[in-house]
Design a protein around this motif. Structure first.
Motif, PDB file in Angstrom:
ATOM      1  N   ASP A   3       0.817  -1.209   0.000  1.00 58.47           N
ATOM      2  CA  ASP A   3       0.000   0.000   0.000  1.00 58.47           C
ATOM      3  C   ASP A   3       0.854   1.264   0.000  1.00 58.47           C
ATOM      4  O   ASP A   3       0.538   2.250  -0.656  1.00 58.47           O
ATOM      5  CB  ASP A   3      -0.923   0.008   1.223  1.00 58.47           C
ATOM      6  N   SER A 127      -3.884  -3.916  11.030  1.00 62.22           N
ATOM      7  CA  SER A 127      -2.805  -4.155  10.075  1.00 62.22           C
ATOM      8  C   SER A 127      -1.443  -3.982  10.731  1.00 62.22           C
ATOM      9  O   SER A 127      -0.477  -4.653  10.367  1.00 62.22           O
ATOM     10  CB  SER A 127      -2.945  -3.233   8.862  1.00 62.22           C
ATOM     11  N   THR A 136      -1.804  -1.231   6.127  1.00 66.05           N
ATOM     12  CA  THR A 136      -2.608  -0.599   5.083  1.00 66.05           C
ATOM     13  C   THR A 136      -3.140   0.747   5.537  1.00 66.05           C
ATOM     14  O   THR A 136      -3.438   0.956   6.715  1.00 66.05           O
ATOM     15  CB  THR A 136      -3.783  -1.491   4.676  1.00 66.05           C
TER      16      THR A 136
END
Length: 243
Positions: A3, A127, A136
């Motif tokens: 990401d 995350s 993320t």
């Protein structure tokens, strides 16, 4: 590609106002989140309209961004930074989006009037726990809407729903969400939780479902000054597909 690599690539190609310094993203141009117009490098002048969505009430210092169609127990995945308690101004920036007409382009919450001087990708607690090397900063939605609220407000709503189910007033969470959807057009709304000050904000995600990036704007002291969710409509490459 993780990401953060995606975040950096998008900024390099579409957000010339950002430059990377370590893990921080500094706004080198004027604070474009406060502007009514945004001048793109391709000379397009994109008119932005600010629409206030009320104030977000914070009592625990921890915020969660979620898909309203998720089970409510999944709403309480907080973001990584703590914000000041209090009632904070929130607004959306809208822009023209081709055949879609005027759409939400960005959602902003500001904290105590501080000015952002650095920008960094937000991370979800889950995350950071389960994928610390690739946390993320994207919120994935299937509802075409994001929800935002303090953890205590979310817990308050869950307790209200539990009591209503036990009392036979509703059958399940879906009935509560149906009532909320009838009461409010979930495009940009302030939903009051119970009889107290607690609230949740629901914001339409521009032109539909997908994964949308969340950024923290940090003040000069390193504390959060703003929270921003981008719906990509200000990005030159994405806008080419809107004609």
């Amino acid at each position: 590609m993780d990401d953060r690599d995606e975040f950096e690539r998008y900024n390099a190609e579409n957000h010339p106002g950002f430059s990377r310094t370590g893990d921080q993203y500094r706004l080198t141009a004027a604070d474009r989140f406060a502007l009514r117009t945004l001048e793109r490098p391709d000379t397009e002048l994109l008119a932005l309209t600010r629409k206030d969505t009320g104030q977000l009430v914070v009592t625990s210092g921890r915020l969660a961004v979620f898909d309203p169609l998720w089970p409510m127990e999944q709403w309480s995945d907080p973001l990584d930074l703590t914000v000041p308690n209090g009632a904070h101004d929130a607004y959306i920036l809208t822009c023209e989006a081709g055949k879609w007409g005027e759409c939400n382009a960005m959602f902003v919450v500001t904290f105590e009037g501080a000015q952002p001087v650095e920008w960094t990708a937000a991370s979800f607690a889950s995350s950071l726990k389960y994928a610390p090397d690739e946390p993320t900063h994207l919120i994935y939605v299937d509802a075409g809407t994001i929800g935002l609220g303090d953890l205590s407000s979310i817990d308050n709503l869950r307790n209200i729903v539990k009591r209503r189910i036990e009392a036979g007033e509703i059958g399940d969470e879906g009935d509560q969400l149906g009532e909320m959807n009838e009461q409010y057009d979930l495009v940009a709304q302030d939903y009051r939780v119970g009889d107290g000050p607690d609230n949740l904000l629901f914001i339409g995600t521009g032109i539909g479902d997908g994964g949308y990036p969340i950024y923290w704007g940090l003040a000069s002291n390193g504390e959060p000054a703003a929270l921003v969710v981008s719906f990509y409509l200000l990005e030159a490459r994405f806008r080419k597909n809107l004609q």
